[in-house]
Write a protein that holds these residues in place. Sequence first.
Motif, short mmCIF file in Angstrom:
data_model
loop_
_atom_site.label_atom_id
_atom_site.label_comp_id
_atom_site.label_asym_id
_atom_site.label_seq_id
_atom_site.Cartn_x
_atom_site.Cartn_y
_atom_site.Cartn_z
N VAL A 204 -79.70 3.15 68.16
CA VAL A 204 -81.01 2.87 67.58
C VAL A 204 -81.78 2.00 68.57
O VAL A 204 -81.33 0.91 68.93
N THR A 205 -82.93 2.48 69.03
CA THR A 205 -83.71 1.74 70.03
C THR A 205 -85.17 2.16 69.94
O THR A 205 -85.49 3.20 69.36
N HIS A 206 -86.04 1.35 70.54
CA HIS A 206 -87.46 1.70 70.65
C HIS A 206 -87.84 2.04 72.09
O HIS A 206 -89.00 2.37 72.35
N PHE A 207 -86.88 1.96 73.02
CA PHE A 207 -87.20 2.17 74.43
C PHE A 207 -87.04 3.64 74.81
O PHE A 207 -85.91 4.15 74.91
N LEU A 208 -88.15 4.31 75.06
CA LEU A 208 -88.12 5.74 75.35
C LEU A 208 -87.33 6.05 76.63
O LEU A 208 -86.56 7.01 76.67
N ASP A 209 -87.53 5.24 77.67
CA ASP A 209 -86.83 5.50 78.94
C ASP A 209 -85.33 5.50 78.72
O ASP A 209 -84.60 6.33 79.29
N GLN A 210 -84.83 4.58 77.91
CA GLN A 210 -83.39 4.47 77.68
C GLN A 210 -82.88 5.66 76.87
O GLN A 210 -81.78 6.16 77.12
N VAL A 211 -83.67 6.12 75.92
CA VAL A 211 -83.29 7.30 75.12
C VAL A 211 -83.06 8.49 76.03
O VAL A 211 -82.06 9.21 75.90
N TYR A 212 -83.97 8.69 76.98
CA TYR A 212 -83.87 9.86 77.85
C TYR A 212 -82.82 9.67 78.94
O TYR A 212 -82.36 10.64 79.53
N GLU A 213 -82.42 8.46 79.20
CA GLU A 213 -81.38 8.21 80.21
C GLU A 213 -79.98 8.41 79.65
O GLU A 213 -79.10 8.91 80.35
N ILE A 214 -79.76 8.06 78.39
CA ILE A 214 -78.38 7.92 77.91
C ILE A 214 -78.00 8.89 76.78
O ILE A 214 -76.81 9.15 76.59
#
Length: 512
Positions: A204-214
């Motif tokens: 669960v996160t709000h960081f889009l870059d991290q969602v697409y990285e991991i």
Amino acid sequence: MNTEKSAQNDNILKMTNIGISFPGVRALNKVDFTLRRGEIHAVMGENGAGKSTLIKVLTGVYVMDQGNICLEGNQVHIGSPQDAQKHGISTVYQEVNLCPNLTVAENLFLGREPRTSGFIDWKKIHSNAAELFMKLNIQVSPTAQLDSCSIAIQQMIAIARAVSINCKILILDEPTSSLDEHEVQKLFALMRQLKQQGVGIIFVTHFLDQVYEITDRITVLRNGELVGEFRTENLPRYQLVVEMIGKDINELSNLKVDKKDINEFEGEAPLVEAHNFSSGVSRIAPFDLKLYKGEVVGFSGLLGSGRSELVRSIYGADKATHGNLFLKGENIKIKKPIDAMKQGMAYLPEDRKVDGIISDLSVRENIIIAMQSKRGIFKRLSRKEMEKFADEYIKLLSIKTPGRETPVKSLSGGNQQKVILARWLLTNPEFMILDEPTRGIDVGTKTEIQKLIIKLASEGKSVAFISSELDEMLRTCSRMVIMRDRSKVGELSGKDLNQETIMRTIAGGEHA
């Protein structure tokens, strides 16, 4: 058919038709969620989407009204966090729930220490801890005291503890909010390692870059309902933002706002100006900003983007640590909110129940409290003045209350919001910060507040406006500042002030 059976066998968790209600609110409505072995699965959605509620149902904090939970194909009942842990479900929160005064190894085996002849076997505890850390590539001494470790290491220790109790499903709830880039990469390396071992991870996160990285998959919720499940690689960032924000289908009154292009203010002195400004508390990247008289400036971005933190730094709710702030061309220092009030600023906070209303006080007392604070204790308002002001603003804002002495906590959410607006309007501010002023209130009251905001701007006030509803922002704002991952990434005005351009900027560019 074989492929379908194989896919079902890969499902470590299947939540079906999940529903739960709280007084007056349907928090989740027929939501499905599937987690597979060795998968990192993001749960995304704006505030109120139902992410936290879904996690709390899975971990036994809330008991659902309807639906089924199956673990590895078997239906289970999870009635408490202890039940969840017995089923191999562990959660690591942003705020690590460990004991800072104990050693790393003690935290790891707390409550389940290996014993020999009835005594704790410290040698075994330390050797088991060292072995686990080596296996997970966590660089920390088992005998180190926990509070001497960085937040990132503490989170990894919490994850190691979950692994050591045969965790099959690991929930990471905003784990990167307090980490720098290097620490995030260390956490991601550990997540990838657990993924290879077959652990299913809910991220669960709000960081889009991290969602697409991991992540491998993304489930999007909106207003307590399932929007859809997507493979990350097949969902463009722009489309993810569209799915999360959705469209406001309510038929609201047509509102007229002067959509001035920022260039039209050339030569005009800004009312409020920030240069390389930021706060250490908010962790917002230093920003430049100009706000002019008579305009409504929206601050847009996904929840967690830093929009609220930016305005809090201007108001002094978060102490500024960088840059300069100017009011009508004069360099000013705002160390705390009372300084901002004395400079003609007002702030309606995001959470009216926590930071806004004083629930045990009356409507009258809530309305006059900011005016009294601004005047100071030696210039007290008379009872007659208080009653006059309260009656005036109850009428002006059509606040539905049995009377001025009614406890504010007994009013509806929309009327509580009007009371807070009345409080600040009474101080006659030149600059108003309104953070989610229409959240959780009915359509009619929303329209009234939107019209009031536009009226305030037409009277020469400058308004900073935050809303999670993009259509509302477009109806109300003359210019918009776009935030992403705690940085100001753009300003839009004139012909660029449209839904598509805003969402592309939020997502990270024209081709995101």
